[in-house]
Design a protein around this motif. Structure first.
Motif, PDB file in Angstrom:
ATOM      1  N   HIS A 182       4.646  16.690   0.470  1.00 36.05           N
ATOM      2  CA  HIS A 182       5.555  15.827   1.216  1.00 36.05           C
ATOM      3  C   HIS A 182       4.933  14.456   1.473  1.00 36.05           C
ATOM      4  CE1 HIS A 182       2.912  17.685   4.098  1.00 36.05           C
ATOM      5  NE2 HIS A 182       3.475  17.096   5.140  1.00 36.05           N
ATOM      6  N   TYR A 183       3.629  14.416   1.719  1.00 29.96           N
ATOM      7  CA  TYR A 183       2.915  13.148   1.910  1.00 29.96           C
ATOM      8  C   TYR A 183       2.880  12.366   0.603  1.00 29.96           C
ATOM      9  CZ  TYR A 183      -0.930   9.943   2.979  1.00 29.96           C
ATOM     10  OH  TYR A 183      -1.703   8.826   3.169  1.00 29.96           O
ATOM     11  N   THR A 184       2.548  13.051  -0.484  1.00 31.77           N
ATOM     12  CA  THR A 184       2.498  12.426  -1.800  1.00 31.77           C
ATOM     13  C   THR A 184       3.859  11.853  -2.184  1.00 31.77           C
ATOM     14  OG1 THR A 184       0.704  13.874  -2.501  1.00 31.77           O
ATOM     15  CG2 THR A 184       1.969  12.821  -4.234  1.00 31.77           C
ATOM     16  N   ALA A 185       4.919  12.609  -1.948  1.00 32.23           N
ATOM     17  CA  ALA A 185       6.261  12.142  -2.277  1.00 32.23           C
ATOM     18  C   ALA A 185       6.627  10.908  -1.458  1.00 32.23           C
ATOM     19  CB  ALA A 185       7.273  13.256  -2.037  1.00 32.23           C
ATOM     20  N   ALA A 186       6.314  10.921  -0.169  1.00 33.32           N
ATOM     21  CA  ALA A 186       6.626   9.777   0.686  1.00 33.32           C
ATOM     22  C   ALA A 186       5.866   8.538   0.235  1.00 33.32           C
ATOM     23  CB  ALA A 186       6.295  10.102   2.141  1.00 33.32           C
ATOM     24  N   LYS A 187       4.600   8.684  -0.110  1.00 34.21           N
ATOM     25  CA  LYS A 187       3.796   7.532  -0.516  1.00 34.21           C
ATOM     26  C   LYS A 187       4.207   7.023  -1.899  1.00 34.21           C
ATOM     27  CE  LYS A 187       1.512   7.101   3.237  1.00 34.21           C
ATOM     28  NZ  LYS A 187       1.636   5.914   4.073  1.00 34.21           N
ATOM     29  N   HIS A 188       4.645   7.908  -2.792  1.00 34.82           N
ATOM     30  CA  HIS A 188       5.219   7.449  -4.059  1.00 34.82           C
ATOM     31  C   HIS A 188       6.487   6.638  -3.782  1.00 34.82           C
ATOM     32  CE1 HIS A 188       2.509   9.856  -6.534  1.00 34.82           C
ATOM     33  NE2 HIS A 188       3.065   9.308  -7.590  1.00 34.82           N
ATOM     34  N   GLY A 189       7.244   7.069  -2.785  1.00 38.02           N
ATOM     35  CA  GLY A 189       8.444   6.342  -2.398  1.00 38.02           C
ATOM     36  C   GLY A 189       8.124   4.944  -1.907  1.00 38.02           C
ATOM     37  N   VAL A 190       7.045   4.786  -1.151  1.00 36.67           N
ATOM     38  CA  VAL A 190       6.634   3.466  -0.670  1.00 36.67           C
ATOM     39  C   VAL A 190       6.297   2.564  -1.851  1.00 36.67           C
ATOM     40  CG1 VAL A 190       4.888   2.185   0.636  1.00 36.67           C
ATOM     41  CG2 VAL A 190       5.849   4.296   1.567  1.00 36.67           C
ATOM     42  N   VAL A 191       5.578   3.089  -2.831  1.00 30.08           N
ATOM     43  CA  VAL A 191       5.235   2.300  -4.015  1.00 30.08           C
ATOM     44  C   VAL A 191       6.501   1.933  -4.792  1.00 30.08           C
ATOM     45  CG1 VAL A 191       4.006   2.316  -6.228  1.00 30.08           C
ATOM     46  CG2 VAL A 191       2.886   3.208  -4.177  1.00 30.08           C
ATOM     47  N   GLY A 192       7.409   2.876  -4.960  1.00 31.73           N
ATOM     48  CA  GLY A 192       8.663   2.586  -5.657  1.00 31.73           C
ATOM     49  C   GLY A 192       9.496   1.554  -4.925  1.00 31.73           C
ATOM     50  N   LEU A 193       9.553   1.669  -3.609  1.00 33.39           N
ATOM     51  CA  LEU A 193      10.272   0.685  -2.794  1.00 33.39           C
ATOM     52  C   LEU A 193       9.663  -0.694  -2.976  1.00 33.39           C
ATOM     53  CD1 LEU A 193      12.374   0.067  -0.576  1.00 33.39           C
ATOM     54  CD2 LEU A 193      10.627   0.708   1.097  1.00 33.39           C
ATOM     55  N   MET A 194       8.346  -0.766  -2.950  1.00 29.98           N
ATOM     56  CA  MET A 194       7.649  -2.036  -3.132  1.00 29.98           C
ATOM     57  C   MET A 194       7.971  -2.643  -4.487  1.00 29.98           C
ATOM     58  SD  MET A 194       4.749  -3.293  -4.974  1.00 29.98           S
ATOM     59  CE  MET A 194       3.894  -1.792  -5.365  1.00 29.98           C
ATOM     60  N   LEU A 195       7.952  -1.853  -5.532  1.00 30.28           N
ATOM     61  CA  LEU A 195       8.240  -2.371  -6.878  1.00 30.28           C
ATOM     62  C   LEU A 195       9.671  -2.898  -6.982  1.00 30.28           C
ATOM     63  CD1 LEU A 195       6.464   0.388  -8.989  1.00 30.28           C
ATOM     64  CD2 LEU A 195       5.740  -1.987  -8.742  1.00 30.28           C
ATOM     65  N   ALA A 196      10.624  -2.138  -6.436  1.00 32.95           N
ATOM     66  CA  ALA A 196      12.020  -2.563  -6.493  1.00 32.95           C
ATOM     67  C   ALA A 196      12.244  -3.837  -5.673  1.00 32.95           C
ATOM     68  CB  ALA A 196      12.922  -1.440  -5.989  1.00 32.95           C
ATOM     69  N   LEU A 197      11.677  -3.886  -4.471  1.00 34.33           N
ATOM     70  CA  LEU A 197      11.860  -5.071  -3.635  1.00 34.33           C
ATOM     71  C   LEU A 197      11.153  -6.292  -4.209  1.00 34.33           C
ATOM     72  CD1 LEU A 197      11.604  -3.552  -0.045  1.00 34.33           C
ATOM     73  CD2 LEU A 197      13.640  -4.438  -1.206  1.00 34.33           C
ATOM     74  N   ALA A 198      10.041  -6.080  -4.898  1.00 32.34           N
ATOM     75  CA  ALA A 198       9.351  -7.205  -5.535  1.00 32.34           C
ATOM     76  C   ALA A 198      10.268  -7.889  -6.539  1.00 32.34           C
ATOM     77  CB  ALA A 198       8.064  -6.731  -6.208  1.00 32.34           C
ATOM     78  N   VAL A 199      11.005  -7.102  -7.294  1.00 30.17           N
ATOM     79  CA  VAL A 199      11.948  -7.651  -8.274  1.00 30.17           C
ATOM     80  C   VAL A 199      13.133  -8.303  -7.566  1.00 30.17           C
ATOM     81  CG1 VAL A 199      13.538  -7.047 -10.145  1.00 30.17           C
ATOM     82  CG2 VAL A 199      11.262  -6.015 -10.072  1.00 30.17           C
TER      83      VAL A 199
END
Length: 79
Positions: free
Chosen positions: A46-63
């Motif tokens: 659950h921690y790993t999934a949440a932190k992958h989500g943070v990275v994905g959110l960052m990548l999408a918002l960067a664009v």
């Protein structure tokens, strides 16, 4: 875990974006993830999934925010 580590990150970022765009100035958003956001750890899934989500959110918002001169990055510390 996902409520704090992912949903909380999303809500605070979402709250800040409109005023950043409205000002029309350059800006930066830095989110804290973890190495667990880059590689898979077996037991705290659950921690790993949440932190992958943070990275994905960052990548999408960067664009999405690049046209507004707003940089979005994440820091991925390890113990």
């Amino acid at each position: 875990m996902p409520d704090v580590n992912l949903t909380g990150v999303w809500k605070t970022t979402k709250a800040a974006i409109p005023s950043m765009i409205e000002r029309g100035q350059r800006g930066s958003i830095v989110r804290t993830s973890s190495v667990a956001g880059l590689v898979a750890y077996a037991n705290p899934a659950h921690y790993t999934a949440a932190k992958h989500g943070v990275v994905g959110l960052m990548l999408a918002l960067a664009v999405e925010l690049a046209p507004h001169n707003i940089r979005v990055n994440s820091v991925t510390p390890r113990w």
